[in-house]
Scaffold this motif. Structure first.
Motif, PDB file in Angstrom:
ATOM      1  N   SER A 196      50.781 -70.373  17.495  1.00 50.26           N
ATOM      2  CA  SER A 196      50.055 -71.574  17.071  1.00 50.26           C
ATOM      3  C   SER A 196      49.893 -72.598  18.202  1.00 50.26           C
ATOM      4  O   SER A 196      49.297 -73.638  17.996  1.00 50.26           O
ATOM      5  N   THR A 197      50.406 -72.299  19.399  1.00 52.62           N
ATOM      6  CA  THR A 197      50.210 -73.185  20.547  1.00 52.62           C
ATOM      7  C   THR A 197      48.791 -72.985  21.085  1.00 52.62           C
ATOM      8  O   THR A 197      48.164 -71.959  20.808  1.00 52.62           O
ATOM      9  N   PRO A 198      48.296 -73.931  21.875  1.00 54.81           N
ATOM     10  CA  PRO A 198      46.953 -73.739  22.444  1.00 54.81           C
ATOM     11  C   PRO A 198      46.831 -72.433  23.247  1.00 54.81           C
ATOM     12  O   PRO A 198      45.824 -71.730  23.123  1.00 54.81           O
ATOM     13  N   ILE A 199      47.840 -72.099  24.034  1.00 53.46           N
ATOM     14  CA  ILE A 199      47.793 -70.856  24.821  1.00 53.46           C
ATOM     15  C   ILE A 199      47.817 -69.649  23.884  1.00 53.46           C
ATOM     16  O   ILE A 199      47.040 -68.713  24.035  1.00 53.46           O
ATOM     17  N   LYS A 229      46.902 -69.419  20.721  1.00 56.54           N
ATOM     18  CA  LYS A 229      45.637 -69.304  19.990  1.00 56.54           C
ATOM     19  C   LYS A 229      44.538 -68.723  20.877  1.00 56.54           C
ATOM     20  O   LYS A 229      43.731 -67.909  20.435  1.00 56.54           O
ATOM     21  N   ALA A 230      44.507 -69.173  22.133  1.00 56.16           N
ATOM     22  CA  ALA A 230      43.452 -68.716  23.044  1.00 56.16           C
ATOM     23  C   ALA A 230      43.593 -67.237  23.398  1.00 56.16           C
ATOM     24  O   ALA A 230      42.608 -66.555  23.661  1.00 56.16           O
ATOM     25  N   VAL A 269      42.104 -72.416  28.456  1.00 58.91           N
ATOM     26  CA  VAL A 269      42.991 -73.030  27.470  1.00 58.91           C
ATOM     27  C   VAL A 269      42.972 -74.547  27.670  1.00 58.91           C
ATOM     28  O   VAL A 269      43.287 -75.027  28.764  1.00 58.91           O
ATOM     29  N   GLN A 270      42.611 -75.253  26.617  1.00 52.26           N
ATOM     30  CA  GLN A 270      42.629 -76.715  26.670  1.00 52.26           C
ATOM     31  C   GLN A 270      44.035 -77.175  26.287  1.00 52.26           C
ATOM     32  O   GLN A 270      44.475 -76.950  25.173  1.00 52.26           O
ATOM     33  N   VAL A 271      44.745 -77.764  27.247  1.00 53.30           N
ATOM     34  CA  VAL A 271      46.093 -78.297  27.021  1.00 53.30           C
ATOM     35  C   VAL A 271      46.039 -79.797  27.284  1.00 53.30           C
ATOM     36  O   VAL A 271      45.073 -80.294  27.873  1.00 53.30           O
ATOM     37  N   LEU A 274      42.241 -78.504  31.454  1.00 57.30           N
ATOM     38  CA  LEU A 274      41.824 -77.122  31.196  1.00 57.30           C
ATOM     39  C   LEU A 274      42.562 -76.173  32.138  1.00 57.30           C
ATOM     40  O   LEU A 274      42.619 -76.403  33.340  1.00 57.30           O
TER      41      LEU A 274
END
Length: 157
Positions: A123-126, A128-129, A141-143, A147
């Motif tokens: 479920s983290t941005p990484i 999910k990507a 990956v938008q963190v 980016l």
């Protein structure tokens, strides 16, 4: 309706152990604290009693959330995990295209995430990507810091 959480057998056992600890050790301890505070007299001005009741409320909430998580957990059959594309329980070897640093993470459910063990929540941005991507894909990956671009070097169990 509660959402389904996918866990490993080990992760589910860890949650069950924690729930047992809360019910058999923590709950009786807080009950004793409330009883002791109640014995000290006037409850309207008893900060000890208020603190113990608040702790009890927090504990009961935690117990309820764990029970819900366990009730809606699904065990992942590791023998049926595909390594042609990224999915939960895969080990993913990534190269940060900006720094050329290579890292390897195992994608797990949120309750099993632990960065010290290189277990990254899906479920983290990484996380999910990465889901559904293949070896050789470049992932943006938008963190919070901006980016990041990763290249997937490998997918394994």
């Amino acid at each position: 309706m509660s959402k389904i959480t996918y866990l490993t057998e080990e992760g589910l056992q860890k949650l069950r152990k924690e729930l047992e600890q809360l019910k058999t050790v923590e709950r009786p301890a807080i009950s004793r604290m409330i009883a002791e505070a109640r014995d000290k007299g006037d409850l309207s001005e008893n900060a000890e009693y208020d603190a113990a009741k608040e702790a009890q409320g927090m504990l009961e909430l935690k117990i309820s959330k764990l029970e819900d998580l366990i009730a809606n957990a699904r065990i992942i059959d590791e023998s049926k995990i595909d390594t042609t594309q990224v999915q939960i329980l895969n080990k993913v070897k990534l190269k940060n295209l900006k720094t050329n640093a290579v890292v390897e993470y195992t994608l797990v459910a949120e309750s099993e995430a632990n960065l010290k063990e290189n277990k990254l929540s899906i479920s983290t941005p990484i996380g999910k990507a990465l889901i559904g991507k293949k070896v050789g894909d470049v992932v943006d990956v938008q963190v919070p810091s901006g980016l990041m671009k990763f290249e997937i070097l490998g997918i394994s169990l």
